[in-house]
Enzyme design. Structure first.
Site, short mmCIF file in Angstrom:
data_model
loop_
_atom_site.label_atom_id
_atom_site.label_comp_id
_atom_site.label_asym_id
_atom_site.label_seq_id
_atom_site.Cartn_x
_atom_site.Cartn_y
_atom_site.Cartn_z
N ILE A 132 -3.52 -4.86 4.95
CA ILE A 132 -3.62 -5.60 3.70
C ILE A 132 -2.67 -6.79 3.77
CG2 ILE A 132 -3.29 -5.52 1.20
CD1 ILE A 132 -5.68 -3.82 2.13
N LYS A 133 -3.23 -7.98 3.65
CA LYS A 133 -2.42 -9.21 3.76
C LYS A 133 -1.84 -9.58 2.40
CE LYS A 133 -3.35 -12.89 6.45
NZ LYS A 133 -4.18 -13.97 7.04
N ILE A 134 -0.54 -9.83 2.41
CA ILE A 134 0.20 -10.15 1.18
C ILE A 134 1.14 -11.31 1.50
CG2 ILE A 134 1.89 -9.26 -0.48
CD1 ILE A 134 0.80 -6.41 0.18
#
EC number: 2.2.1.2
Length: 315
Positions: free
Chosen positions: A130-132
């Site tokens: 999950i890219k944050i």
């Protein structure tokens, strides 16, 4: 041997694209997407059915137009991810809405929703990142998610403070940007840089060495390249995510490739984790990092809005 094959022997090669055909061609281990890449991929004719499916999914879930947009957007990103996972043996990175970058709670909830969509499609957590965005709030969200078994890719990373805070939070992977750092210095200093003096290359080199020096397990994945020289200067980095035009250039070159990043020293005792105040103080000492983080979030938000406009016309 091509430079691309030589690079694969020392670094995990990742494709920075949502284009299925490019991924098939270069056979990376993993792939990364972001709102801008999803937007450009959604214009490709082979993705029409994925958009239609996302729209149908959103309509079935809610009658509220605003909620439909959110659901369609999430489902489209996951649909593209699912197609990519049919090709890559490793992981796909799917990004949380950039407009949530300063909201820890909302980022956690969005990450869980994205992961549930993948899980419902039969994909296990170990194939997703999950890219944050690497804001203080994003890093805190990732700290919670990692403990839940949701691995994160902290992106838009421009400062040593961001890198250190990510490692201290136990983040799975970071994406320190190279090319966007170069862009800033070229504009600010009005000069060109050889690859070895490239400020983006120096930044990733320093982060890599810091992590290895203190025994952090967080993966360093260099990202955002402007030229092949930037890539060859950090050969040996844990992973590199590279756009198709530069993958093509590497595949067509047989120039020798020397490993540049490799840490052989002792592992030192880690310092105490940065406090929020220390993080902001150190991060804000770097005008490039402040500007590029804010600009990156704004740019992704603009592309999300363009994507929403495209989806809204179909809802």
């Amino acid at each position: 041997m091509s430079q691309l094959d030589a690079l694969r022997e020392m670094t995990v090669v990742v494709a920075d694209t949502g284009d299925i055909e490019a991924i098939k061609q270069y056979q990376p281990q993993d792939a990364t997407t972001n709102p801008s890449l999803i937007l450009s991929a959604s214009a490709l004719p082979q993705y029409a059915s994925l958009i239609d499916d996302a729209v149908a999914y959103a309509k079935a879930r809610s009658d509220d137009k605003a909620q439909q947009l959110i659901d369609a957007e999430d489902k489209l990103a996951v649909n593209i991810g699912l197609e990519i996972l049919k090709i890559v043996p490793g992981r796909i990175s799917t990004e949380v809405d950039a407009r949530l970058s300063y909201d820890t709670k909302a980022t956690i909830e969005k990450a869980r929703q994205i992961m549930k969509l993948y899980n419902d499609a039969g994909i296990s957590n170990d194939r997703i990142l999950i890219k944050i965005a690497s804001t203080w709030q994003g890093i805190r969200a990732a700290e919670v998610l990692e403990k839940e078994g949701i691995n994160c890719n902290l992106t838009l990373l421009f400062s040593q403070a961001q890198a250190r805070a990510c490692a201290e939070a136990g983040v799975y992977l970071i994406s320190p940007f190279v090319g966007r750092i170069l862009d800033w210095y070229k504009a600010a200093e009005k000069k060109e840089y050889a690859p070895a003096e490239d400020p983006g290359v120096i930044s990733v080199t320093n982060i890599y060495n810091y992590y290895k020096q203190y025994g952090y397990q967080t993966v360093v994945m260099g990202a955002s390249f402007r030229n092949v020289g930037e890539i060859t200067e950090i050969a040996g980095c844990d992973r590199l995510t590279i756009a198709p035009p530069l993958l093509k250039e590497l595949a067509e070159s047989n120039a020798p490739l020397v490993r540049k990043l490799e840490y052989k020293g002792e592992v030192k005792t880690r310092p105490a984790p940065l406090t929020e105040a220390e993080f902001y103080w150190q991060h804000n000492q770097d005008p490039m990092a402040i500007e590029k983080l804010a600009e990156g979030i704004r740019k992704f938000a603009v592309d999300i809005e363009k994507l929403e406009a495209m989806l809204a016309a179909k809802l």
